[in-house]
Design a protein around this motif. Structure first.
Motif, PDB file in Angstrom:
ATOM      1  N   PRO A  76       1.203  -6.485 -10.283  1.00 21.68           N
ATOM      2  CA  PRO A  76       1.546  -5.219  -9.888  1.00 21.68           C
ATOM      3  C   PRO A  76       3.274  -5.406  -9.769  1.00 21.68           C
ATOM      4  N   SER A  77       3.968  -4.337 -10.341  1.00 21.50           N
ATOM      5  CA  SER A  77       5.325  -4.419 -10.328  1.00 21.50           C
ATOM      6  C   SER A  77       5.759  -4.484  -8.658  1.00 21.50           C
ATOM      7  N   GLU A  80       7.375  -0.488  -6.605  1.00 26.62           N
ATOM      8  CA  GLU A  80       6.130   0.349  -6.601  1.00 26.62           C
ATOM      9  C   GLU A  80       6.248   1.721  -7.037  1.00 26.62           C
ATOM     10  N   ARG A  81       7.559   2.203  -7.268  1.00 28.13           N
ATOM     11  CA  ARG A  81       7.500   3.684  -7.721  1.00 28.13           C
ATOM     12  C   ARG A  81       9.106   3.811  -8.179  1.00 28.13           C
ATOM     13  N   PRO A  92       9.697   1.074 -12.941  1.00 29.62           N
ATOM     14  CA  PRO A  92       9.405  -0.587 -13.312  1.00 29.62           C
ATOM     15  C   PRO A  92       9.183  -0.609 -14.709  1.00 29.62           C
ATOM     16  N   TYR A 202      15.957  -0.271  -0.970  1.00 31.63           N
ATOM     17  CA  TYR A 202      14.500  -0.536  -1.199  1.00 31.63           C
ATOM     18  C   TYR A 202      14.088  -1.727  -0.547  1.00 31.63           C
ATOM     19  N   ASP A 206      11.859  -0.051   2.349  1.00 35.02           N
ATOM     20  CA  ASP A 206      10.508   0.009   1.516  1.00 35.02           C
ATOM     21  C   ASP A 206       9.818  -1.424   1.677  1.00 35.02           C
ATOM     22  N   LEU A 207      10.418  -2.493   1.404  1.00 34.20           N
ATOM     23  CA  LEU A 207       9.845  -3.781   1.151  1.00 34.20           C
ATOM     24  C   LEU A 207       9.698  -4.459   2.594  1.00 34.20           C
TER      25      LEU A 207
END
Length: 265
Positions: A76-77, A80-81, A92, A202, A206-207
């Motif tokens: 998965p990248s 995420e979006r 991504p 991000y 986010d992370l």
């Protein structure tokens, strides 16, 4: 009924020297052109866990673990979006992004500071399309239209911080590394700075990482000046530490920023 032992392929970020083979139980190490190393472990779960522990002991970042003979897992990248700024879209990467990124990555002025670039488009497509590469590549496009031109790509890699073994679980996925390449036709407009600030946001919001790093050759002043513009500070100046393809040993610099040092623009 007896069954054949399982064989595991383990990919780690970076090129491991052969002297680590003995540390890992005399395993063969294969260094790939994409800057990773693959080792193969044939054994039971106990030996596999021993190899994984050995890799962590030397600070290796594991990017893939799979049973050989089976398809490679989808990675998965890290992004995420898609993200949008005032002028840009960050999304991504997919295998279809190989051709537009090749257009600027193969330029001599760009490749001067890269780890490497295959000599032909087919080789680049193969390298670019590897799941681990796609998972850490962020495509930068100008504007918000899906057909907007690609003007660069970023590397965003989440990783474990170094930690002593008894607290290693607390250090997993706590930091990230950034890298970037911008099409020279689009430099001078602040696009890389705008994108870099958004990726820092991000990473922290986010992370939820605590630290973001970046590094480059000292001679690549456009890159380290960008690091400073987005608020990173120089932590390392290694003198004649890295061998350039020109045959010269060059200085490298490392930058970082902590979550508490970062503030939204």
């Amino acid at each position: 009924m007896n069954t054949a032992p399982r064989t595991y392929a383990i990919r780690v970020d970076g090129h491991l020297d052969d002297h680590w083979s003995a540390w890992l139980g005399e395993l063969d190490l294969a260094r790939d052109d994409d800057g990773t190393t693959v080792t193969v472990s044939v054994a039971d779960q106990a030996q596999l866990h021993g190899v994984l522990a050995g890799l962590r002991d030397i600070g290796a970042v594991i990017t893939e673990l799979r049973t050989t003979g089976t398809p490679a897992p989808i990675c998965p990248s890290v992004l995420e979006r898609p993200l949008q700024t005032e002028r840009l879209t960050l999304r991504p990467a997919t295998a279809d992004d190989a051709d537009p990124t090749w257009a600027f990555r193969q330029l001599k002025s760009v490749n001067e500071w890269l780890t490497g670039c295959p000599a032909d488009l087919e080789g680049y497509r193969e390298l670019f399309s590897k799941p681990a590469r796609l998972a850490t590549t962020v495509i930068l496009t100008l504007g918000h239209d899906p057909e907007a031109p690609t003007i660069g790509d970023f590397m965003l890699r989440r990783e474990d911080a170094w930690a002593q073994l008894d607290v290693a679980d607390q250090a997993r996925d706590t930091q990230a590394e950034l890298g970037w390449v911008l099409d020279p036709a689009f430099t001078g407009h602040g696009y890389a700075t705008e994108a870099g600030r958004e990726l820092l946001r991000y990473c922290f919001e986010d992370l939820g990482v605590r630290r973001v790093t970046a590094n480059c050759f000292l001679g690549n002043d456009a890159s380290w000046r960008l690091m400073e513009r987005v608020g990173m500070r120089r932590e390392v100046h290694a003198v004649r530490e890295s061998l350039h393809r020109s045959g010269r040993w060059l200085d490298t610099v490392g930058y970082a920023i902590l979550e508490q040092e970062w503030s939204p623009a």
